[in-house]
Design a protein around this motif. Sequence first.
Motif, PDB file in Angstrom:
ATOM      1  N   ASN A  48       0.811  -1.216   0.000  1.00 41.60           N
ATOM      2  CA  ASN A  48       0.000   0.000   0.000  1.00 41.60           C
ATOM      3  C   ASN A  48       0.848   1.271   0.000  1.00 41.60           C
ATOM      4  OD1 ASN A  48      -2.493  -1.425   0.169  1.00 41.60           O
ATOM      5  ND2 ASN A  48      -2.094  -1.752   2.330  1.00 41.60           N
ATOM      6  N   SER A  49       2.060   1.181   0.496  1.00 43.90           N
ATOM      7  CA  SER A  49       2.918   2.361   0.582  1.00 43.90           C
ATOM      8  C   SER A  49       3.591   2.638  -0.768  1.00 43.90           C
ATOM      9  CB  SER A  49       3.950   2.179   1.697  1.00 43.90           C
ATOM     10  OG  SER A  49       4.693   1.005   1.486  1.00 43.90           O
ATOM     11  N   ASP A  50       4.374   3.687  -0.829  1.00 47.66           N
ATOM     12  CA  ASP A  50       5.048   4.122  -2.058  1.00 47.66           C
ATOM     13  C   ASP A  50       6.129   3.116  -2.454  1.00 47.66           C
ATOM     14  OD1 ASP A  50       6.513   5.393  -4.046  1.00 47.66           O
ATOM     15  OD2 ASP A  50       6.588   7.319  -3.006  1.00 47.66           O
ATOM     16  N   PHE A  51       5.858   2.306  -3.473  1.00 49.62           N
ATOM     17  CA  PHE A  51       6.796   1.267  -3.887  1.00 49.62           C
ATOM     18  C   PHE A  51       8.109   1.853  -4.403  1.00 49.62           C
ATOM     19  CE2 PHE A  51       8.717  -1.351  -7.224  1.00 49.62           C
ATOM     20  CZ  PHE A  51       9.088  -2.447  -6.462  1.00 49.62           C
ATOM     21  N   ILE A  52       8.048   2.918  -5.180  1.00 54.52           N
ATOM     22  CA  ILE A  52       9.251   3.515  -5.757  1.00 54.52           C
ATOM     23  C   ILE A  52      10.202   3.974  -4.657  1.00 54.52           C
ATOM     24  CG2 ILE A  52      10.173   5.352  -7.232  1.00 54.52           C
ATOM     25  CD1 ILE A  52       8.602   3.140  -8.741  1.00 54.52           C
ATOM     26  N   LEU A  53       9.674   4.581  -3.621  1.00 55.31           N
ATOM     27  CA  LEU A  53      10.499   5.019  -2.486  1.00 55.31           C
ATOM     28  C   LEU A  53      11.066   3.805  -1.744  1.00 55.31           C
ATOM     29  CD1 LEU A  53      11.607   7.274  -0.713  1.00 55.31           C
ATOM     30  CD2 LEU A  53       9.458   7.208   0.575  1.00 55.31           C
ATOM     31  N   TRP A  54      10.233   2.788  -1.510  1.00 53.56           N
ATOM     32  CA  TRP A  54      10.713   1.575  -0.838  1.00 53.56           C
ATOM     33  C   TRP A  54      11.801   0.901  -1.659  1.00 53.56           C
ATOM     34  CZ3 TRP A  54      10.920  -3.530  -2.304  1.00 53.56           C
ATOM     35  CH2 TRP A  54      11.257  -4.443  -1.298  1.00 53.56           C
ATOM     36  N   GLN A  55      11.603   0.818  -2.975  1.00 54.93           N
ATOM     37  CA  GLN A  55      12.578   0.192  -3.862  1.00 54.93           C
ATOM     38  C   GLN A  55      13.925   0.924  -3.806  1.00 54.93           C
ATOM     39  OE1 GLN A  55      11.912   0.648  -8.121  1.00 54.93           O
ATOM     40  NE2 GLN A  55      12.433  -1.517  -8.412  1.00 54.93           N
ATOM     41  N   MET A  56      13.882   2.248  -3.821  1.00 50.06           N
ATOM     42  CA  MET A  56      15.104   3.039  -3.734  1.00 50.06           C
ATOM     43  C   MET A  56      15.821   2.766  -2.413  1.00 50.06           C
ATOM     44  SD  MET A  56      15.594   7.175  -3.755  1.00 50.06           S
ATOM     45  CE  MET A  56      14.901   7.340  -2.103  1.00 50.06           C
ATOM     46  N   ASN A  57      15.070   2.747  -1.330  1.00 49.82           N
ATOM     47  CA  ASN A  57      15.657   2.467  -0.015  1.00 49.82           C
ATOM     48  C   ASN A  57      16.219   1.050   0.063  1.00 49.82           C
ATOM     49  OD1 ASN A  57      15.175   5.003   1.097  1.00 49.82           O
ATOM     50  ND2 ASN A  57      13.116   4.439   1.733  1.00 49.82           N
ATOM     51  N   MET A  58      15.521   0.084  -0.531  1.00 48.03           N
ATOM     52  CA  MET A  58      15.991  -1.301  -0.527  1.00 48.03           C
ATOM     53  C   MET A  58      17.296  -1.420  -1.312  1.00 48.03           C
ATOM     54  SD  MET A  58      15.996  -4.429   0.339  1.00 48.03           S
ATOM     55  CE  MET A  58      14.478  -4.705   1.233  1.00 48.03           C
TER      56      MET A  58
END
Length: 101
Positions: A18-28
């Motif tokens: 549900n959260s911002d995938f693009i931001l999570w992907q960058m952080n990952m």
Amino acid sequence: MEKYGELKSYRMEMFDGNSDFILWQMNMKDYLVVLDLDYSLKGPTMKQHKKRDSDEMEMVEDVTDAWRKMDKKCLSEIRLHLVRKVQGHAAIKDATSAKQL
């Protein structure tokens, strides 16, 4: 400095779908860089290899045991940062490499 020591003050968020995938992907990706696991996201390197019974050259994947181990760790790190309902998707369960995931 050891790899995990650099992460003591950082907590990687779980992706819940549900959260911002693009931001999570960058952080990952940044998280995997600190762990020295990010190279597996590109897939194995390619090297030239002579074809059997031929003078022709072909490109083949250079997959070593060390690369397989790194890729397996990277794949696990990503999956462990997904909530269970996201882990349950077929594409995630069936992924066999970090790049594929």
